[in-house]
Design an enzyme around this catalytic site. Structure first.
Site, PDB file in Angstrom:
ATOM      1  N   GLN A 143       0.868  -1.184  -0.087  1.00 45.62           N
ATOM      2  CA  GLN A 143      -0.158  -0.108   0.028  1.00 45.62           C
ATOM      3  C   GLN A 143       0.927   1.299   0.014  1.00 45.62           C
ATOM      4  O   GLN A 143       0.236   2.366  -0.333  1.00 45.62           O
ATOM      5  CB  GLN A 143      -0.889  -0.053   1.184  1.00 45.62           C
ATOM      6  CG  GLN A 143       0.045   0.125   2.492  1.00 45.62           C
ATOM      7  CD  GLN A 143      -0.958   0.086   3.839  1.00 45.62           C
ATOM      8  OE1 GLN A 143      -1.332  -1.057   4.027  1.00 45.62           O
ATOM      9  NE2 GLN A 143      -1.336   1.376   4.233  1.00 45.62           N
ATOM     10  N   CYS A 149      -5.233   0.571   3.761  1.00 52.32           N
ATOM     11  CA  CYS A 149      -5.004  -0.665   4.271  1.00 52.32           C
ATOM     12  C   CYS A 149      -6.450  -1.314   4.309  1.00 52.32           C
ATOM     13  O   CYS A 149      -6.493  -2.517   3.903  1.00 52.32           O
ATOM     14  CB  CYS A 149      -4.611  -0.918   5.864  1.00 52.32           C
ATOM     15  SG  CYS A 149      -5.449   0.253   6.945  1.00 52.32           S
ATOM     16  N   HIS A 286      -5.355  -0.890  11.946  1.00 52.06           N
ATOM     17  CA  HIS A 286      -4.864  -1.483  10.737  1.00 52.06           C
ATOM     18  C   HIS A 286      -5.727  -2.648  10.263  1.00 52.06           C
ATOM     19  O   HIS A 286      -6.268  -3.490  10.913  1.00 52.06           O
ATOM     20  CB  HIS A 286      -3.662  -2.045  10.859  1.00 52.06           C
ATOM     21  CG  HIS A 286      -2.672  -2.534   9.715  1.00 52.06           C
ATOM     22  ND1 HIS A 286      -2.774  -1.359   8.512  1.00 52.06           N
ATOM     23  CD2 HIS A 286      -2.026  -3.451   9.381  1.00 52.06           C
ATOM     24  CE1 HIS A 286      -1.915  -1.951   7.585  1.00 52.06           C
ATOM     25  NE2 HIS A 286      -1.420  -3.266   7.930  1.00 52.06           N
ATOM     26  N   ASN A 307      -0.654  -9.347   5.101  1.00 46.43           N
ATOM     27  CA  ASN A 307      -0.528  -7.891   5.382  1.00 46.43           C
ATOM     28  C   ASN A 307      -0.347  -7.092   3.992  1.00 46.43           C
ATOM     29  O   ASN A 307      -0.165  -7.796   3.019  1.00 46.43           O
ATOM     30  CB  ASN A 307       0.890  -7.390   6.387  1.00 46.43           C
ATOM     31  CG  ASN A 307       0.682  -5.990   6.703  1.00 46.43           C
ATOM     32  OD1 ASN A 307      -0.234  -5.403   6.488  1.00 46.43           O
ATOM     33  ND2 ASN A 307       1.560  -5.754   7.829  1.00 46.43           N
TER      34      ASN A 307
END
Length: 343
Positions: A143, A149, A286, A307
């Site tokens: 990102q 996110c 997040h 992630n």
């Protein structure tokens, strides 16, 4: 009365102190030189360029602090996970968090809906699940400096359910959400919610591919033509019952699930490998994606989490986070606000 003997002893003492001080200074100088060299190598690896010598000196000091913290942590050898220097090594925690961790968890209560949980009665829960091995997870993405996110988390879940439904794994467009899903809570690089992203996908009748609407890492104007082309869609979404790791496990058994966590700590920022058991709060900031779970060699249960910080971070972009902790919220709040799209 001061004799030559006394003067001799005083002189020797002074010489000893001066020699010791010089040795310490030399040692520190050599240490700094070594760290400086490592900083130079790190700059070259990550193509980091600073605007002036003052900025470089500031970043060197931060790099040194982070490096010392990481080495002290790893040398303690009392944790089941390791840290490592990565692309974030010249940033303070505050600088790191600000542009990336923009999950708007505090706003969810105002839009939360009554929902069913279709996996409530699931009884067959295997000991390990990895949706990567079943072809339902696209490669790890990055990102960058954009606080979207939430978009990456929602897209990963949508990619997963589309593959499970159709047998086709398609990389979908986060940038479409960043540019076009801006009429509510979601505000591109300024943050958003996975549930609202799911709402947009439903109302828009789907998302375009990553290839046709590529990620730019900045807020842009919605490309209406590209957004009208749909490579995949979802029919709805459901929230996992809050603060219930068993319910989350039932959901992840059946598909990748969007989860929110508190990723504000230094240990999370520099996580490299192992099962993460670090101290963290429940100030959810997040959005990530739970793509499986399992048990480590030493018997520690974990969540397998995808992630969106690139493959240089963690275990090639993934983190294993301890599962089945005493707190009902789960480690770092992973069980607090989980949700998934439905086909």
């Amino acid at each position: 009365m001061v004799t030559k003997f006394h003067l001799c002893h005083i002189s020797l003492a002074m010489l000893f102190c001066m020699a010791f001080w010089a040795l310490q200074v030399t040692s520190r100088t050599l240490q700094d030189a070594s760290i400086y060299e490592r900083h130079e190598e790190w700059m070259a690896r990550y193509s980091r360029v600073y605007k002036d010598p003052q900025e470089k000196e500031k970043r060197f000091r931060i790099f040194k602090q982070n490096m010392n913290y990481i080495e002290a942590f790893n040398n303690a050898a009392n944790k089941p996970y390791k840290l490592a220097i990565n692309q974030f090594a010249d940033l303070t925690n505050e600088e790191f968090i600000a542009p990336r961790n923009r999950f708007k968890g505090h706003m969810r209560s105002s839009i939360i809906k009554t929902t069913t949980f279709k996996y409530e009665n699931v009884t067959s829960v295997p000991s390990t699940v990895d949706w990567r091995q079943k072809g339902a997870v696209t490669p790890v993405k990055d990102q960058g400096q954009c606080g979207c996110c939430w978009a990456f988390s929602a897209v990963a879940s949508a990619e997963g359910i589309h593959q499970l439904t159709t047998g086709k794994l398609i990389s979908l467009s986060e940038q479409e959400l960043v540019d076009c899903d801006t009429k509510g809570v979601d505000q591109g690089c300024e943050g958003g919610l996975m549930d609202d992203a799911f709402k947009f996908i439903i109302q828009n009748n789907g998302l375009n591919t990553e290839a046709n609407y590529p990620f730019k890492g900045v807020d842009g104007t919605c490309n209406a033509k590209a957004a009208s082309s749909h490579a995949a869609t979802i029919r709805g979404y459901e929230d996992v019952p809050a603060n219930n790791e068993k319910a989350l496990q039932k959901a992840v058994t059946n598909q990748p699930v969007s989860v929110a966590i508190d990723a504000s700590g230094s240990d999370f920022k520099f996580y490299k490998s192992g099962v993460f058991t670090g101290s963290c709060g429940t100030e959810l900031d997040h959005g990530v994606t739970a793509v499986g779970y399992g048990v480590s060699d030493d018997g520690t249960e974990y969540w397998l989490v995808k992630n969106s910080w690139g493959t240089e971070w963690g275990e090639e972009g993934y983190i294993r986070m301890q599962r089945g902790v005493d707190s009902e919220e789960g480690l770092c709040g992973i069980a607090m606000q989980a949700s998934y799209p439905t086909a």
